[in-house]
Design a protein around this motif. Sequence first.
Motif, short mmCIF file in Angstrom:
data_model
loop_
_atom_site.label_atom_id
_atom_site.label_comp_id
_atom_site.label_asym_id
_atom_site.label_seq_id
_atom_site.Cartn_x
_atom_site.Cartn_y
_atom_site.Cartn_z
N GLY A 292 17.69 8.09 13.78
CA GLY A 292 17.89 6.68 13.51
C GLY A 292 19.13 6.37 12.70
N PRO A 293 19.31 6.98 11.53
CA PRO A 293 20.50 6.68 10.73
C PRO A 293 21.81 7.00 11.46
N ALA A 294 21.84 8.12 12.20
CA ALA A 294 23.06 8.51 12.90
C ALA A 294 23.40 7.53 14.02
N VAL A 295 22.38 7.15 14.81
CA VAL A 295 22.63 6.22 15.91
C VAL A 295 23.05 4.86 15.36
N ALA A 296 22.42 4.42 14.29
CA ALA A 296 22.79 3.14 13.69
C ALA A 296 24.24 3.16 13.23
N ALA A 297 24.71 4.34 12.79
CA ALA A 297 26.09 4.48 12.33
C ALA A 297 27.07 4.74 13.46
N GLY A 298 26.55 4.91 14.70
CA GLY A 298 27.43 5.12 15.84
C GLY A 298 27.88 6.54 16.04
N ALA B 111 18.83 6.22 29.18
CA ALA B 111 18.55 5.72 30.52
C ALA B 111 17.36 6.42 31.16
N CYS B 112 17.14 7.69 30.80
CA CYS B 112 16.07 8.46 31.43
C CYS B 112 14.74 8.32 30.70
N ALA B 113 14.74 7.73 29.52
CA ALA B 113 13.55 7.74 28.67
C ALA B 113 12.46 6.82 29.17
N ASP B 114 11.22 7.25 28.97
CA ASP B 114 10.06 6.38 29.09
C ASP B 114 9.62 5.89 27.72
N MET B 115 9.94 6.68 26.69
CA MET B 115 9.71 6.28 25.31
C MET B 115 10.90 6.75 24.48
N ILE B 116 11.39 5.88 23.61
CA ILE B 116 12.47 6.23 22.68
C ILE B 116 11.87 6.25 21.28
N VAL B 117 11.98 7.40 20.62
CA VAL B 117 11.47 7.54 19.26
C VAL B 117 12.65 7.45 18.30
N VAL B 118 12.65 6.41 17.48
CA VAL B 118 13.68 6.25 16.45
C VAL B 118 13.16 6.98 15.21
N ASN B 119 13.64 8.20 15.02
CA ASN B 119 13.11 9.05 13.96
C ASN B 119 13.89 8.85 12.65
N LYS B 120 13.32 9.35 11.57
CA LYS B 120 13.93 9.31 10.23
C LYS B 120 14.08 7.89 9.71
N ILE B 121 13.14 7.01 10.03
CA ILE B 121 13.25 5.65 9.52
C ILE B 121 13.13 5.60 8.01
N ASP B 122 12.57 6.68 7.41
CA ASP B 122 12.49 6.73 5.95
C ASP B 122 13.87 6.87 5.32
N LEU B 123 14.88 7.23 6.13
CA LEU B 123 16.23 7.39 5.62
C LEU B 123 17.11 6.18 5.98
N MET B 124 16.48 5.14 6.53
CA MET B 124 17.21 3.94 6.91
C MET B 124 16.82 2.79 5.99
N GLY B 125 17.60 1.74 6.06
CA GLY B 125 17.20 0.51 5.40
C GLY B 125 16.19 -0.20 6.29
N PRO C 17 16.99 -3.94 13.44
CA PRO C 17 18.13 -4.24 14.32
C PRO C 17 18.41 -3.14 15.34
N LEU C 18 18.30 -1.89 14.92
CA LEU C 18 18.52 -0.79 15.86
C LEU C 18 17.44 -0.77 16.93
N ILE C 19 16.20 -0.97 16.55
CA ILE C 19 15.10 -0.98 17.52
C ILE C 19 15.31 -2.10 18.53
N ALA C 20 15.71 -3.28 18.06
CA ALA C 20 15.97 -4.40 18.97
C ALA C 20 17.12 -4.08 19.92
N ARG C 21 18.17 -3.44 19.39
CA ARG C 21 19.31 -3.08 20.24
C ARG C 21 18.89 -2.08 21.31
N LEU C 22 18.10 -1.09 20.94
CA LEU C 22 17.67 -0.08 21.90
C LEU C 22 16.79 -0.67 22.98
N ARG C 23 15.96 -1.62 22.61
CA ARG C 23 15.12 -2.28 23.63
C ARG C 23 15.99 -2.99 24.65
#
Length: 357
Positions: free
Chosen positions: A132-138, A172-186, A190-196
């Motif tokens: 999660g933190p890495a993807v949010a940071a790009g 693109a191939c996922a049936d479920m996307i797990v945004v991990n390490k949310i304990d290390l995010m604020g 917003p990231l979850i909404a973007r991924l959806r």
Amino acid sequence: MKIPATIVTGFLGAGKTTLIRHLLQNAGDRRIALIINEFGDLGVDGGILKGCGIESCSDDDVVELSNGCICCTVADDFVPTMQALLARETPPDHIVIETSGLALPQPLVRAFAWPDLKTRVTVDGVVTVLDGPAVAAGTFAADIAAVDRQRAADDGLDHETPLSELYADQVACADMIVVNKIDLMGDPAPLIARLRGEARAGVQVVPAEMGALPAEVLLGRGQGAEDDLAARHEIHHHHHHHDDDDDDHDHDHHHEHGHDAFESFVVETAEIADPAAFAARISDVVRRHGILRLKGFASVAGKPMRLTVQAVGPRVDHYFDRPLNGDARGVRLVVIGQAGLDRAAIAADLQASPIPA
């Protein structure tokens, strides 16, 4: 009946191994076999999962592929490994495949259409684990240098894929996307909404800490992904490269997290009149309330058979499975979702329409 297989993909360090270990520890009486895509001299993930004392998964049930990227060695390594698992006197109840961190999921899904596999095993679902933190940071992966070292170490890799393209293929191939390490995010919202918005319609995006998701959320999805490849488009077809996964080294594995982030409860109501209309209502309720899974049984007015109902996201399957016999007539559904579901509203929305006189 085909044996279901779950593909777990995601970059190095996202938390795939941690998610799988948590799954095994909470798999109940399911007998799960693991295929782990290792390469190089050290089978780190296999070592973590082997000998960890999980009753439902013995050392013999953990198979390591160490000859390079799984999507580059499908014919040479993956298919023979699957054939050997299926030939066992007691085949597994479920197969979990952990790809290396730079594997393209689409070629692996396509392998399930091979004649030797198609009639015996199916892709229950593709789970993409994101840092999660890495993807949010790009940056997609927390340690880009480690990814590059893994690429350099894999002599069998036949694709050189930019991380942004590989990330897009995994989403693109996922049936479920797990945004991990949310304990290390604020705020992960917003990231979850973007991924959806980036994912296909109906793909669930679920936050997690230490990969702690209930087995009921990860398994039994029934996606049949090998029959749905057209929707799981690839940016490229023959780029390739790989790393190995990830033990979430910056986390303490002795933590016990996650189950309090999910909840389940039972809704009971009167029997229904129209299975198709009831399934449509369930799909609408799942969408509006963000329910992850819903499953249970119902009786239908004037019918002697029990109706089984299962929803994975907004997709609802329903079928008559056996006579009711002495079972009480009515509806009993188990609802599973993230903590904080409005139970009263969900129960009210699921109430059956009155049976016509």
